[in-house]
Design an enzyme around this catalytic site. Structure first.
Site, mmCIF file in Angstrom:
data_model
loop_
_atom_site.group_PDB
_atom_site.id
_atom_site.type_symbol
_atom_site.label_atom_id
_atom_site.label_comp_id
_atom_site.label_asym_id
_atom_site.label_seq_id
_atom_site.Cartn_x
_atom_site.Cartn_y
_atom_site.Cartn_z
ATOM 1 N N HIS A 91 0.810 -0.951 0.063
ATOM 2 C CA HIS A 91 0.011 -0.014 0.170
ATOM 3 C C HIS A 91 0.961 1.230 -0.004
ATOM 4 O O HIS A 91 2.070 1.298 0.275
ATOM 5 C CB HIS A 91 -0.616 -0.019 1.124
ATOM 6 C CG HIS A 91 -2.072 -1.008 1.117
ATOM 7 N ND1 HIS A 91 -3.180 -0.977 1.944
ATOM 8 C CD2 HIS A 91 -2.358 -2.003 0.233
ATOM 9 C CE1 HIS A 91 -3.996 -2.020 1.516
ATOM 10 N NE2 HIS A 91 -3.585 -2.516 0.691
ATOM 11 N N GLU A 150 1.299 3.399 2.180
ATOM 12 C CA GLU A 150 1.895 3.799 3.558
ATOM 13 C C GLU A 150 3.354 3.058 3.338
ATOM 14 O O GLU A 150 4.254 3.548 3.651
ATOM 15 C CB GLU A 150 1.104 3.659 4.568
ATOM 16 C CG GLU A 150 -0.095 4.368 4.540
ATOM 17 C CD GLU A 150 -1.527 3.906 3.981
ATOM 18 O OE1 GLU A 150 -2.381 3.973 4.557
ATOM 19 O OE2 GLU A 150 -1.274 3.188 2.775
ATOM 20 N N CYS A 160 -5.703 1.577 6.174
ATOM 21 C CA CYS A 160 -6.572 0.501 6.579
ATOM 22 C C CYS A 160 -6.225 -0.176 7.674
ATOM 23 O O CYS A 160 -5.059 -0.046 8.300
ATOM 24 C CB CYS A 160 -6.286 -0.565 5.228
ATOM 25 S SG CYS A 160 -4.707 -1.095 5.118
ATOM 26 N N CYS A 200 -2.088 -1.038 7.391
ATOM 27 C CA CYS A 200 -1.266 -0.029 7.365
ATOM 28 C C CYS A 200 -1.301 0.932 8.556
ATOM 29 O O CYS A 200 -0.397 1.400 9.104
ATOM 30 C CB CYS A 200 -1.505 0.783 6.161
ATOM 31 S SG CYS A 200 -1.312 0.327 4.579
ATOM 32 N N TRP A 214 -12.429 13.939 -38.402
ATOM 33 C CA TRP A 214 -12.337 14.022 -36.699
ATOM 34 C C TRP A 214 -12.766 15.411 -36.467
ATOM 35 O O TRP A 214 -12.421 16.552 -37.001
ATOM 36 C CB TRP A 214 -10.928 14.113 -36.299
ATOM 37 C CG TRP A 214 -10.131 12.559 -36.759
ATOM 38 C CD1 TRP A 214 -9.473 12.187 -37.620
ATOM 39 C CD2 TRP A 214 -10.588 11.506 -35.708
ATOM 40 N NE1 TRP A 214 -9.082 10.929 -37.478
ATOM 41 C CE2 TRP A 214 -9.643 10.550 -36.508
ATOM 42 C CE3 TRP A 214 -11.393 10.999 -34.700
ATOM 43 C CZ2 TRP A 214 -9.865 9.278 -35.818
ATOM 44 C CZ3 TRP A 214 -11.414 9.688 -34.438
ATOM 45 C CH2 TRP A 214 -10.507 8.899 -35.014
ATOM 46 N N ARG A 265 -7.942 6.264 -22.065
ATOM 47 C CA ARG A 265 -8.201 4.855 -22.288
ATOM 48 C C ARG A 265 -7.382 4.011 -21.729
ATOM 49 O O ARG A 265 -7.731 2.955 -21.346
ATOM 50 C CB ARG A 265 -8.088 4.714 -23.876
ATOM 51 C CG ARG A 265 -9.324 5.122 -24.578
ATOM 52 C CD ARG A 265 -9.212 4.792 -26.029
ATOM 53 N NE ARG A 265 -10.278 5.476 -26.969
ATOM 54 C CZ ARG A 265 -10.327 5.220 -28.163
ATOM 55 N NH1 ARG A 265 -9.128 4.661 -28.848
ATOM 56 N NH2 ARG A 265 -10.988 5.652 -29.019
ATOM 57 N N LEU A 285 -10.975 1.020 -30.389
ATOM 58 C CA LEU A 285 -11.135 1.272 -28.785
ATOM 59 C C LEU A 285 -10.077 0.634 -27.991
ATOM 60 O O LEU A 285 -10.142 0.061 -26.916
ATOM 61 C CB LEU A 285 -12.513 0.648 -28.213
ATOM 62 C CG LEU A 285 -13.808 1.281 -28.889
ATOM 63 C CD1 LEU A 285 -15.128 0.765 -28.436
ATOM 64 C CD2 LEU A 285 -13.936 2.771 -28.903
ATOM 65 N N ARG A 338 -3.489 3.861 -27.777
ATOM 66 C CA ARG A 338 -2.505 4.051 -28.613
ATOM 67 C C ARG A 338 -1.207 4.936 -28.496
ATOM 68 O O ARG A 338 -1.869 6.048 -28.324
ATOM 69 C CB ARG A 338 -2.866 3.844 -30.199
ATOM 70 C CG ARG A 338 -3.751 2.681 -30.392
ATOM 71 C CD ARG A 338 -4.367 2.496 -31.906
ATOM 72 N NE ARG A 338 -5.114 3.306 -32.338
ATOM 73 C CZ ARG A 338 -6.496 3.795 -32.128
ATOM 74 N NH1 ARG A 338 -6.923 2.601 -31.288
ATOM 75 N NH2 ARG A 338 -7.075 4.495 -32.543
ATOM 76 N N GLU A 367 -17.650 5.841 -24.956
ATOM 77 C CA GLU A 367 -17.486 6.636 -26.249
ATOM 78 C C GLU A 367 -18.390 5.889 -27.363
ATOM 79 O O GLU A 367 -18.376 4.949 -28.063
ATOM 80 C CB GLU A 367 -16.083 6.186 -26.740
ATOM 81 C CG GLU A 367 -14.830 6.779 -25.691
ATOM 82 C CD GLU A 367 -13.467 6.889 -26.667
ATOM 83 O OE1 GLU A 367 -13.401 7.012 -27.625
ATOM 84 O OE2 GLU A 367 -12.566 6.236 -25.962
#
Length: 376
Positions: free
Chosen positions: A56, A58, A81, A90, A175, A189, A209, A212, A303
């Protein structure tokens, strides 16, 4: 001279920036960042939660701080936690390290993990919740939302003209936004668990999708709302399963009535998720819930076209909206709107949003909104 509260907020914001570096994995993890500051005001340790099952934030920060941790102040985006799961509590690690003070931005909503602040106070450590640092709170919004509702955090994204059109009357949309805006989308993404679209967008654009030319923090699942299994077998979402997994969400009755098509998709590696539909209505809440439960999806980037966006807004399932506005005006009433299918009689009936951020991308304006809870 800055006040202690100013310092607290500054270091919490630093912890928030660290949290955003975290991968988080495909499990329901919060994004947590940690900064450790000595009594003299020097940052002696920092860390963030990189992956499910790993140290974690911490623990990561305490390791860096080493013997400089005693008598320090620890800043966290989320309450430490107080349970043993993949790692130890933690709260105990902070006690053993001898820290003097712990400041955190948000209580942990998980019944299993909560109670760390109380454990620290019982050990004599000064512990303070600072709630006026929005950036430090926001990084755990998806985690808190999922714990409380069982649903993933849904981000609706679209690019539009100044007059709110996302495609010409002939359906052309590539576009509207510019290269810098599209790169920003690709980065997002690479940070979410799933990218959601509708079958209309698949049939019109045959999208890939995938993220890149950016750093991949997560490999997002590609999810298609496809009630009647209308997707062609040669669609790129079907033929590129080596690049990212694809899930088809369909009417569960269709899995029986179109068993042959379903088998062909499964043979190619597509996962099918059945959801009940009645009178032409598709339960998107149940679909998102199943994505969360079965596939550990915590964050979803939408999207899609205006129809699915309208359904998601109409069912109050959108948490955040990213709107990319290009400096162009069409004025064509038959061009496609950004959202459709909703009915509004009064000015106050629409979905209420609050502006969180404004950015400029080489002529485009990017607006990031939070969706306010329904008054009803």
């Amino acid at each position: 001279m800055s006040s202690r509260l100013d310092d607290d907020r500054r270091y919490l914001q630093m912890a928030a920036r660290l949290a955003l570096r975290g991968h988080g994995g495909a499990e329901p993890n919060p994004l947590v960042g940690c900064v450790i500051v000595s009594r003299g005001g020097e940052v002696v340790g920092w860390g963030y939660h990189r992956r499910y099952g790993g140290p974690h934030a911490e623990i990561d920060a305490l390791k860096r701080a080493g013997n400089r941790a005693p008598d320090s102040t620890v800043y966290l985006t989320l309450e430490p936690c107080n349970h043993t799961a993949k790692t130890g509590p933690c709260s105990e690690a902070l006690i053993e390290a001898g820290v003097r003070r712990v400041v955190y931005a948000r209580d942990d909503p998980s019944p299993d993990a909560a109670g760390g602040a109380e454990r620290l106070r019982a050990a004599g450590i000064e512990t303070q919740l600072v709630t006026n640092c929005p950036g430090a709170i926001a990084v755990s919004d998806p985690f808190v939302h999922r714990v409380k509702t069982g649903l993933p955090w849904v981000i609706a994204k679209w690019a539009q003209t100044l007059d709110g059109r996302i495609a010409t009357r002939t359906g052309k949309s590539r576009w509207i936004s510019n290269d810098r805006s599209r790169r920003m989308v690709h980065r997002e993404r690479g940070r979410v668990d799933a990218i959601l679209t509708g079958i209309g967008t698949v049939l019109a654009d045959d999208p890939l999708l995938t993220a890149r030319n950016v750093r991949l923090r997560r490999l997002a699942k590609r999810v298609v709302i496809n009630p009647s299994l209308a997707i062609p077998l040669d669609a790129r979402l079907v033929t590129t399963l080596d690049q990212a997994p694809t899930i088809m969400v369909c009417d569960e009755a269709v899995l029986q009535s179109q068993a042959s098509k379903a088998a062909q998709l499964r043979d190619r590696g597509v996962e099918l998720l059945g959801v009940p539909a009645a009178n032409g209505s598709f339960d998107l809440c149940e679909a998102l819930g199943k994505l969360s439960q079965r596939y550990n999806v915590s964050t979803v980037l939408v999207e899609s076209g205006a129809g699915l966006l309208g359904d998601l807004f109409g069912q109050r399932l959108v948490n955040e909206a990213w709107v990319f506005i290009a400096p162009v005006l069409w004025g064509d009433e038959k061009a496609y709107p950004c959202v459709r299918g909703l009915t509004v009689s009064e000015l106050t009936d629409g979905t209420q949003l609050t502006l969180k951020d404004v950015r400029h991308r080489s002529g485009d304006v990017v607006l990031r909104y939070g969706v306010l809870p329904s008054k009803g």
